[in-house]
Design a protein around this motif. Structure first.
Motif, short mmCIF file in Angstrom:
data_model
loop_
_atom_site.label_atom_id
_atom_site.label_comp_id
_atom_site.label_asym_id
_atom_site.label_seq_id
_atom_site.Cartn_x
_atom_site.Cartn_y
_atom_site.Cartn_z
N ALA A 145 29.28 6.77 8.03
CA ALA A 145 28.38 7.96 8.49
C ALA A 145 29.20 8.43 6.97
N GLU A 146 28.36 8.06 5.91
CA GLU A 146 28.22 8.18 4.50
C GLU A 146 28.91 10.21 4.64
N SER A 147 27.49 10.75 5.02
CA SER A 147 27.74 12.04 4.57
C SER A 147 29.25 12.92 5.42
N THR A 148 29.47 12.34 6.55
CA THR A 148 31.00 12.57 7.12
C THR A 148 32.54 11.86 6.90
N PRO A 149 33.28 12.36 5.49
CA PRO A 149 34.32 11.95 5.03
C PRO A 149 35.26 11.85 6.23
N TYR A 150 35.98 10.84 6.86
CA TYR A 150 37.01 11.21 7.61
C TYR A 150 38.28 12.74 6.75
N GLU A 151 39.04 13.65 7.95
CA GLU A 151 39.86 14.61 7.49
C GLU A 151 41.21 14.20 8.44
N ALA A 152 42.73 13.96 7.92
CA ALA A 152 43.37 14.02 9.74
C ALA A 152 44.91 14.37 8.43
N ILE A 153 45.65 14.85 9.71
CA ILE A 153 46.60 15.14 9.18
C ILE A 153 48.10 14.82 10.14
N PHE A 154 48.55 14.12 10.01
CA PHE A 154 49.74 12.84 10.85
C PHE A 154 50.88 13.62 10.56
N PRO A 155 51.58 13.87 12.00
CA PRO A 155 52.26 14.28 10.57
C PRO A 155 53.72 14.11 11.91
N SER A 156 54.62 13.98 11.12
CA SER A 156 55.65 12.73 10.78
C SER A 156 57.00 12.65 11.90
N ARG A 157 57.83 11.88 11.98
CA ARG A 157 58.79 11.94 13.16
C ARG A 157 60.02 11.81 13.08
N SER A 158 60.17 11.94 11.74
CA SER A 158 61.32 12.70 11.55
C SER A 158 61.56 14.20 10.48
N VAL A 159 62.24 14.58 10.71
CA VAL A 159 62.51 15.66 9.36
C VAL A 159 62.21 15.33 8.26
N GLY A 160 61.94 15.74 7.41
CA GLY A 160 62.46 15.43 5.61
C GLY A 160 60.90 15.05 5.01
N THR A 161 60.45 13.58 5.85
CA THR A 161 60.05 13.31 5.63
C THR A 161 58.38 13.15 5.31
N PRO A 162 57.39 13.07 4.28
CA PRO A 162 56.06 13.59 4.25
C PRO A 162 55.00 13.26 5.28
N LEU A 163 54.35 13.93 5.73
CA LEU A 163 53.27 14.01 6.34
C LEU A 163 51.60 13.51 5.87
N LEU A 164 51.34 12.25 6.34
CA LEU A 164 50.09 11.29 6.20
C LEU A 164 49.04 12.40 6.31
N GLU A 165 48.74 13.03 4.81
CA GLU A 165 47.43 13.71 5.07
C GLU A 165 45.81 13.12 4.57
N ILE A 166 45.08 12.37 5.54
CA ILE A 166 43.52 12.31 4.91
C ILE A 166 42.88 12.92 4.19
N LYS A 167 42.80 13.19 3.27
CA LYS A 167 41.53 14.66 2.79
C LYS A 167 39.82 14.03 3.05
N ALA A 168 38.97 14.80 3.01
CA ALA A 168 37.86 14.48 2.03
C ALA A 168 37.28 14.11 1.03
N SER A 169 38.05 13.99 0.24
CA SER A 169 37.61 13.81 -1.08
C SER A 169 38.89 12.51 -1.24
N ASP A 170 39.33 11.31 -0.84
CA ASP A 170 39.92 10.55 -0.55
C ASP A 170 38.49 10.12 -0.34
N LYS A 171 37.72 9.57 0.14
CA LYS A 171 36.60 9.24 0.86
C LYS A 171 36.43 8.62 1.45
N TRP A 172 36.78 7.87 2.66
CA TRP A 172 37.65 7.38 3.81
C TRP A 172 35.79 7.80 5.09
N PHE A 173 35.76 7.02 5.51
CA PHE A 173 34.93 7.09 6.20
C PHE A 173 34.51 6.33 7.76
N VAL A 174 34.50 6.92 8.91
CA VAL A 174 35.02 6.17 9.88
C VAL A 174 33.80 5.24 10.20
#
Length: 152
Positions: A21-50
């Protein structure tokens, strides 16, 4: 998107497709499993689609999204994602067998449909080497005149 799989550069052996669905970019935040490690964040502006539908018919076998796996553990933390604009590729977010052995969430292009080690010994797989990605296929088996290997 339409897919064509080749055995040689001029010999198409399979057709397939996937859609998103080109009209609906994927957005998600995946938490880190260890303290101090950055999260993985996918923003709508990254233009990933399911990827909503994936279908391939290769060597009289059919494949769809429900048959996908990631890594030897079969772990999938997200749906398949497509980045069709800047860097055509299909990837998933996974925490198993990431590039550097980390268990942290990563965008990862190494996924597969099927298994080369179990009948029918046919696999379609993604490879994230380089700036984009590609899909390939591999079949391993045995005939009366010896072993054979097909790929493309």
């Amino acid at each position: 998107m339409k897919l064509t799989f080749f055995q040689d550069t001029d010999n198409p052996v399979a057709l397939g497709s996937f859609s998103y669905a080109e009209s609906t970019p994927y957005e998600a935040i995946f938490p880190s499993r260890s303290v101090g490690t950055p999260l993985l964040e996918i923003k709508a502006s990254d233009k990933w689609f399911v990827v909503q539908d994936f279908a391939v018919n290769l060597l009289r076998l059919s494949w769809n999204l429900s048959q996908a796996r990631v890594g030897d553990r079969g772990t999938r933390l997200s749906p398949f994602l497509s980045a069709p604009f800047d860097r055509p590729q299909l990837q998933v977010v996974t925490a198993s067998f990431s590039p550097f052995g980390s268990e942290e969430p990563n965008l990862w292009g190494n996924w597969a449909f099927g298994n080369i080690r179990t009948p029918p010994n046919l696999v379609i797989f993604g490879n994230s080497d380089g700036p984009g990605s590609r899909m390939s296929w591999l079949q391993n088996g045995f005939q009366s005149n010896g072993s054979y290997l097909n790929s493309g």
